[in-house]
Design an enzyme around this catalytic site. Structure first.
Site, PDB file in Angstrom:
ATOM      1  N   SER A 140       0.995  -1.178  -0.147  1.00 48.59           N
ATOM      2  CA  SER A 140       0.094  -0.023  -0.022  1.00 48.59           C
ATOM      3  C   SER A 140       0.717   1.250  -0.062  1.00 48.59           C
ATOM      4  CB  SER A 140      -0.922  -0.074   1.184  1.00 48.59           C
ATOM      5  OG  SER A 140      -1.721   1.167   1.371  1.00 48.59           O
TER       6      SER A 140
ATOM      7  N   TYR B 121      -1.083  -0.050  10.234  1.00 49.90           N
ATOM      8  CA  TYR B 121      -1.412  -0.587   8.993  1.00 49.90           C
ATOM      9  C   TYR B 121      -0.100  -0.040   8.343  1.00 49.90           C
ATOM     10  CZ  TYR B 121      -3.345  -0.784   4.367  1.00 49.90           C
ATOM     11  OH  TYR B 121      -3.691  -1.153   2.993  1.00 49.90           O
TER      12      TYR B 121
HETATM   13  P1  NAP Z   1     -11.462  -5.626   0.626  1.00 50.14           P
HETATM   14  O1  NAP Z   1     -12.542  -5.758  -0.459  1.00 50.14           O
HETATM   15  O2  NAP Z   1     -11.923  -5.375   1.875  1.00 50.14           O
HETATM   16  O3  NAP Z   1     -10.707  -7.182   0.300  1.00 50.14           O
HETATM   17  C1  NAP Z   1      -9.762  -7.604   1.434  1.00 50.14           C
HETATM   18  C2  NAP Z   1      -9.655  -9.057   1.083  1.00 50.14           C
HETATM   19  O4  NAP Z   1      -8.799  -9.767   2.222  1.00 50.14           O
HETATM   20  C3  NAP Z   1     -11.103 -10.010   1.328  1.00 50.14           C
HETATM   21  O5  NAP Z   1     -10.831 -10.900   0.366  1.00 50.14           O
HETATM   22  C4  NAP Z   1     -10.953 -10.478   2.734  1.00 50.14           C
HETATM   23  O6  NAP Z   1     -11.583 -11.342   3.042  1.00 50.14           O
HETATM   24  C5  NAP Z   1      -9.694 -10.689   2.781  1.00 50.14           C
HETATM   25  N1  NAP Z   1      -9.057 -10.627   4.248  1.00 50.14           N
HETATM   26  C6  NAP Z   1      -9.246  -9.845   5.238  1.00 50.14           C
HETATM   27  N2  NAP Z   1      -8.993 -10.362   6.440  1.00 50.14           N
HETATM   28  C7  NAP Z   1      -8.566 -11.653   6.462  1.00 50.14           C
HETATM   29  C8  NAP Z   1      -8.163 -12.608   7.023  1.00 50.14           C
HETATM   30  N3  NAP Z   1      -8.120 -12.486   8.482  1.00 50.14           N
HETATM   31  N4  NAP Z   1      -8.343 -13.725   6.614  1.00 50.14           N
HETATM   32  C9  NAP Z   1      -8.354 -14.124   5.301  1.00 50.14           C
HETATM   33  N5  NAP Z   1      -8.708 -13.070   4.422  1.00 50.14           N
HETATM   34  C10 NAP Z   1      -8.959 -11.970   4.839  1.00 50.14           C
HETATM   35  O7  NAP Z   1     -10.411  -4.779   0.265  1.00 50.14           O
HETATM   36  P2  NAP Z   1      -9.352  -4.441  -1.067  1.00 50.14           P
HETATM   37  O8  NAP Z   1      -9.136  -3.064  -0.953  1.00 50.14           O
HETATM   38  O9  NAP Z   1      -9.610  -5.151  -2.247  1.00 50.14           O
HETATM   39  O10 NAP Z   1      -7.936  -4.905  -0.222  1.00 50.14           O
HETATM   40  C11 NAP Z   1      -7.204  -5.846  -0.939  1.00 50.14           C
HETATM   41  C12 NAP Z   1      -5.669  -5.316  -0.495  1.00 50.14           C
HETATM   42  O11 NAP Z   1      -5.218  -4.038  -0.997  1.00 50.14           O
HETATM   43  C13 NAP Z   1      -5.341  -5.320   1.012  1.00 50.14           C
HETATM   44  O12 NAP Z   1      -4.174  -5.952   1.660  1.00 50.14           O
HETATM   45  C14 NAP Z   1      -5.423  -3.947   1.349  1.00 50.14           C
HETATM   46  O13 NAP Z   1      -4.857  -3.571   2.587  1.00 50.14           O
HETATM   47  C15 NAP Z   1      -4.896  -3.483   0.230  1.00 50.14           C
HETATM   48  N6  NAP Z   1      -4.990  -1.921  -0.295  1.00 50.14           N
HETATM   49  C16 NAP Z   1      -6.123  -1.467  -0.543  1.00 50.14           C
HETATM   50  C17 NAP Z   1      -6.467  -0.234  -0.605  1.00 50.14           C
HETATM   51  C18 NAP Z   1      -7.629   0.467  -0.992  1.00 50.14           C
HETATM   52  O14 NAP Z   1      -7.988   1.675  -1.275  1.00 50.14           O
HETATM   53  N7  NAP Z   1      -8.775  -0.312  -1.367  1.00 50.14           N
HETATM   54  C19 NAP Z   1      -5.321   0.763  -0.826  1.00 50.14           C
HETATM   55  C20 NAP Z   1      -3.952   0.077  -0.569  1.00 50.14           C
HETATM   56  C21 NAP Z   1      -3.884  -1.267  -0.181  1.00 50.14           C
HETATM   57  P3  NAP Z   1     -13.222 -11.252   3.634  1.00 50.14           P
HETATM   58  O15 NAP Z   1     -13.999 -10.347   2.717  1.00 50.14           O
HETATM   59  O16 NAP Z   1     -13.760 -12.584   3.676  1.00 50.14           O
HETATM   60  O17 NAP Z   1     -12.972 -10.778   4.705  1.00 50.14           O
END
Ligand code: NAP
Length: 249
Positions: free
Chosen positions: A135, A148
């Site tokens: 991130s 984070y």
């Molecule tokens: P998201 O839709 O909330 O997806 C998060 C994913 O991680 C989901 O598949 C979730 O599964 C899984 N997850 C969370 N906790 C978990 C656990 N304890 N065990 C197994 N799986 C778990 O959000 P996203 O934005 O796509 O995030 C994906 C990645 O991108 C993350 O690492 C996040 O930090 C990173 N990121 C996102 C952004 C942003 O702005 N969206 C920016 C920078 C980095 P469940 O739905 O079943 O909980």
């Protein structure tokens, strides 16, 4: 069809960036295995991706991840690409940060990701690739982001060491680091109302030189590039997918 008949494990593949990537891998011929915590969205993802298999497994529970890897070993015998993407957010000002907050974020975003890579490696061989989701929050000041930032920054540092240790084995290890992306993550901040989320979205859009949120599919394209043989001379790289935020913001 860069991933014809490749076994791809997407950890955190039932939502947002992980789901978009799982769909994109499958569209290019991959056999997708995905994990998450929420059974309903795991089932929906598996139903939408031909040939996919889903696992309900908390990445912070290393025994649960052992069971996932054991099942893939029995069924598929190998992993060609690992996309370790699971992540949680959560803001707390540094004065209010608790050890439980820290452990929750660390257990998923750092410890869980690191040991998942270690476990999956047993099924990987020369030509394999690993992509981890970092991130811009691991590299920039965002108020309330201590846990984070430490976890994502730590994952970046560890990714480089892992990449270096595996380079002789012919396994590439890279990272995508998204900026603000429109995914369900935005709505997962405890204690935030929809109005708070909207206000946060406005702040984020203003911070992005391109003046918009990114889309999960835009991150997925970077993931697939790094995972594919197109990136055959790229390892230990961190690709920002952030509309210029880190460098120009
Ligand atoms: P998201 O839709 O909330 O997806 C998060 C994913 O991680 C989901 O598949 C979730 O599964 C899984 N997850 C969370 N906790 C978990 C656990 N304890 N065990 C197994 N799986 C778990 O959000 P996203 O934005 O796509 O995030 C994906 C990645 O991108 C993350 O690492 C996040 O930090 C990173 N990121 C996102 C952004 C942003 O702005 N969206 C920016 C920078 C980095 P469940 O739905 O079943 O909980």
């Amino acid at each position: 069809m860069r991933f014809s008949d490749k076994i791809i494990l997407v950890v955190g593949g039932n939502s947002g960036i992980g789901l978009a990537s799982a769909q994109a891998f499958a569209a290019e011929g991959a056999i997708v295995r995905l994990t998450g915590r929420d059974q309903a969205t795991i089932d929906a993802a598996v139903a939408a991706i031909p040939g996919a298999k889903g696992y309900r497994a908390d990445i912070a529970d290393l025994d649960a991840m052992d069971a996932v890897i054991a099942d893939i070993a029995a069924q598929d015998g190998r992993i060609d690409t690992l996309f370790v993407n699971a992540g949680v957010g959560g803001f707390a000002s540094f004065r209010d940060l608790t050890p439980d907050d820290w452990d929750h974020v660390d257990g998923v975003n750092l410890r869980g990701c690191i040991f998942t890579i270690q476990k999956a490696l047993k099924l990987m061989s020369r030509g394999g690739s690993i992509v981890a989701t970092g991130s811009i929050g691991g590299h920039a000041f965002v108020p309330g982001n201590t846990a984070y930032a430490a976890a994502k920054g730590g994952l970046y540092a560890a990714m480089k060491v892992i990449a270096g240790e595996l380079v002789g084995e012919g396994i590439r290890v890279n990272m995508v680091s998204p900026g603000p992306i429109e995914t369900p993550l935005l709505h997962r901040n405890p204690g935030m109302s929809e109005a708070d989320v909207e206000a946060m979205r406005e702040v984020m859009i203003n911070a992005v030189p391109m003046k918009r949120m990114g889309r999960a599919e835009e991150v997925a394209r970077a993931v697939l590039f790094l995972a594919s043989d197109e990136a055959s001379f790229i390892t230990a790289a961190n690709l920002f997918v952030d509309g210029g935020t880190l460098e120009l913001g």
